[in-house]
Scaffold this motif. Structure first.
Motif, PDB file in Angstrom:
ATOM      1  N   LEU A   1      -1.543 -27.474  -8.707  1.00 17.27           N
ATOM      2  CA  LEU A   1      -2.037 -28.621  -9.314  1.00 17.27           C
ATOM      3  C   LEU A   1      -1.316 -30.041  -8.702  1.00 17.27           C
ATOM      4  O   LEU A   1      -2.109 -30.905  -8.418  1.00 17.27           O
ATOM      5  CB  LEU A   1      -1.725 -28.759 -10.647  1.00 17.27           C
ATOM      6  N   VAL A   2      -0.098 -30.110  -8.249  1.00 20.82           N
ATOM      7  CA  VAL A   2       0.500 -31.124  -7.609  1.00 20.82           C
ATOM      8  C   VAL A   2      -0.107 -31.366  -6.376  1.00 20.82           C
ATOM      9  O   VAL A   2      -0.644 -32.554  -6.119  1.00 20.82           O
ATOM     10  CB  VAL A   2       1.998 -30.830  -7.445  1.00 20.82           C
TER      11      VAL A   2
ATOM     12  N   GLU B   1      -1.908 -34.762  -4.897  1.00 19.56           N
ATOM     13  CA  GLU B   1      -1.410 -35.530  -3.773  1.00 19.56           C
ATOM     14  C   GLU B   1      -2.538 -35.575  -2.632  1.00 19.56           C
ATOM     15  O   GLU B   1      -2.717 -36.381  -1.929  1.00 19.56           O
ATOM     16  CB  GLU B   1      -0.141 -34.714  -3.257  1.00 19.56           C
ATOM     17  N   GLY B   2      -3.418 -34.452  -2.838  1.00 20.26           N
ATOM     18  CA  GLY B   2      -4.526 -34.442  -1.849  1.00 20.26           C
ATOM     19  C   GLY B   2      -5.535 -35.505  -2.151  1.00 20.26           C
ATOM     20  O   GLY B   2      -6.566 -35.841  -1.299  1.00 20.26           O
ATOM     21  N   THR B   3      -5.708 -35.903  -3.352  1.00 27.35           N
ATOM     22  CA  THR B   3      -6.552 -36.648  -4.007  1.00 27.35           C
ATOM     23  C   THR B   3      -6.170 -38.438  -3.918  1.00 27.35           C
ATOM     24  O   THR B   3      -6.888 -38.993  -3.338  1.00 27.35           O
ATOM     25  CB  THR B   3      -6.976 -36.563  -5.446  1.00 27.35           C
TER      26      THR B   3
ATOM     27  N   ASP C   1      -1.646 -42.593  -9.821  1.00 24.58           N
ATOM     28  CA  ASP C   1      -1.150 -42.931 -11.055  1.00 24.58           C
ATOM     29  C   ASP C   1      -0.304 -41.876 -11.854  1.00 24.58           C
ATOM     30  O   ASP C   1      -1.050 -40.606 -11.915  1.00 24.58           O
ATOM     31  CB  ASP C   1      -2.604 -43.276 -11.654  1.00 24.58           C
ATOM     32  N   ALA C   2       0.879 -42.053 -12.216  1.00 20.60           N
ATOM     33  CA  ALA C   2       1.565 -41.123 -12.619  1.00 20.60           C
ATOM     34  C   ALA C   2       1.156 -40.498 -13.984  1.00 20.60           C
ATOM     35  O   ALA C   2       1.294 -39.513 -14.450  1.00 20.60           O
ATOM     36  CB  ALA C   2       2.922 -41.795 -12.863  1.00 20.60           C
TER      37      ALA C   2
ATOM     38  N   ALA D   1      -1.375 -35.781 -16.591  1.00 22.19           N
ATOM     39  CA  ALA D   1      -2.729 -35.059 -17.191  1.00 22.19           C
ATOM     40  C   ALA D   1      -2.970 -33.852 -16.486  1.00 22.19           C
ATOM     41  O   ALA D   1      -3.438 -33.028 -16.998  1.00 22.19           O
ATOM     42  CB  ALA D   1      -3.800 -36.305 -17.076  1.00 22.19           C
ATOM     43  N   VAL D   2      -2.946 -33.990 -14.931  1.00 23.55           N
ATOM     44  CA  VAL D   2      -3.407 -32.852 -14.483  1.00 23.55           C
ATOM     45  C   VAL D   2      -2.534 -31.821 -14.342  1.00 23.55           C
ATOM     46  O   VAL D   2      -2.711 -30.532 -14.724  1.00 23.55           O
ATOM     47  CB  VAL D   2      -3.712 -33.281 -12.810  1.00 23.55           C
TER      48      VAL D   2
END
Length: 418
Positions: free
Chosen positions: A50-51, A55-57, A62-63, A68-69
């Protein structure tokens, strides 16, 4: 009914078969008469995935959306665990952080607990539900946004719930069967401890032992939450694992309870710093602001630069994790450029390791340091830096000698014997 908190880490819920195995352990505790609060981590590897997606997006993400993800991994596990328990005939439901609610600060990615109200879960227990499966690692801010608690957040969640619900105990299920005198992968003579004091476990966790997260041990010590560390993959009973408890529960402590090590350490020395009042604050203030975790600090004797010179100079040495060296260098260089202090040279050694002995018995026994240093000397291990506390002695040594040092200290303090 008495309340028991059970926490299952990522490897314990890595797939459906392991979730079923964990659910059977929960069912066994329900049959013993407990209302159970189960804290679950994301399935092994899911949080990293998920991280990576975040980071790929967006590199400058936005923290709030990051949380949320990343929090969704625990939500999936909680739902699957509740479904498995229901299939086994155990009345259970899942809870996300905002549903409890787990109230936290608004520091996204590293939030801290504010409160955990009992009313909602207590109401479900009163209705006949026997298990509340809570997504660990997450909460909700005062603004109503999902927050995450940072590394090891599920351990901390479990301890916080045990404190809030006055649980009889908090069982941490993991891939090891307890807490050992040292890393069994390094020392084949390592022995599983039956009990260990909160203070000892806190020192071991902060010094590199990976079994429990430091924040969770701090919280357990503050609220006197009895922790038990045990394996998800073995049959267990009331005597299994290692109990982390108050010192008063331990009849007689050994002088040294364990040997900890940390491989990824760096030693940094500021050569020829002006020795004056406030110099330590001038150096370590900017390091703190930069988020550098400074551990061992040694200041050398002050010397005059030249005979008759009114100014005295000293060397200042400290240790920090190797992955924070670049940040530390930048902070020091910027502080010098801003005129906060001057130095002649910054010497960095990233090829060191930290080895520590820990034990509450040190309070009442002399000679532990001499015994430790003599054991290292006998193996021709040179000590670069020494730091002590009431129940700990730590040394920095060349990294290539780390395993040898751990084995030597384990032997000299006879930690393989009960």
């Amino acid at each position: 009914m008495p309340v028991l908190v059970m926490k299952f880490g990522g490897t314990s819920v890595a797939d459906l078969a392991r979730i079923e195995n964990a659910a059977k352990k929960v069912q066994a505790e329900v049959e013993r008469g407990y209302d159970v609060i189960v804290i679950v981590s994301a399935m092994s590897g899911k949080t990293n995935e998920l991280v990576g997606w975040v980071e790929g997006t967006s590199k400058l993400y936005d923290a709030r959306e990051y949380d949320a993800v990343v929090a969704s991994g625990e939500n999936v596990t909680a739902g699957l665990m509740a479904l498995r328990l229901q299939e086994m005939g155990v009345p259970a439901r899942s809870w996300q952080g905002w549903q409890v609610p787990i109230n936290t600060t608004s520091a996204h990615g590293s939030a801290r607990f504010v409160s955990i109200p009992r009313e909602n879960i207590d109401a479900k227990f009163a209705e006949g539900f026997k298990v509340a499966v809570v997504a660990g690692f997450q909460g909700v801010s005062a603004e109503g946004r999902i927050t995450t608690l940072g590394r090891g957040g599920s351990d901390t969640t479990a301890v916080a719930f045990a404190a809030a619900f006055a649980a009889e105990r908090c069982d941490i299920y993991t891939d090891v069967d307890g807490i050992y005198t040292t890393d069994p992968r390094i020392c084949g003579k390592a022995r599983k401890l039956e009990k260990i004091a909160f203070e000892e476990m806190l020192e071991l966790a902060s010094l590199g032992a990976k079994v429990l997260q430091t924040r969770s041990v701090e919280l357990a010590m503050r609220y006197k939450v009895r922790l038990r560390v045990l394996s998800s993959f073995e049959d267990t009973d009331e005597t299994s694992g290692t109990l982390v408890c108050d010192e008063d529960e331990i009849m007689e402590s050994k002088v040294v309870s364990g040997v900890a090590h940390s491989r990824d350490e760096a030693k940094m020395t500021l050569v020829k710093v002006e020795d004056r009042p406030g110099i330590a604050g001038a150096i370590f203030g900017p390091l703190a602001e930069a988020g550098v975790n400074v551990d061992m600090i040694v200041q050398n004797i002050s010397e005059l630069d030249e005979p008759g010179d009114k100014r005295a100079f000293t060397d200042m040495t400290f240790s920090c994790p190797t992955n924070q060296v670049a940040r530390a260098q930048k902070a020091i260089e910027e502080a010098q450029a801003a005129g906060k202090f001057t130095y002649k040279e910054l010497v960095v050694d990233t090829d060191v390791a930290k080895v520590s002995v820990v034990g509450i018995g040190m309070r009442s026994h002399a000679g532990v340091a001499a015994k430790m240093f003599n054991a290292l000397a006998a193996e021709n291990v040179n000590i670069k830096v020494i730091a002590t506390s009431e129940i700990k002695i730590s040394v920095l040594i060349d990294r290539k000698y780390m395993e040898l040092a751990v084995q030597a200290l384990h032997d000299v303090f006879a930690l393989d014997k009960v």
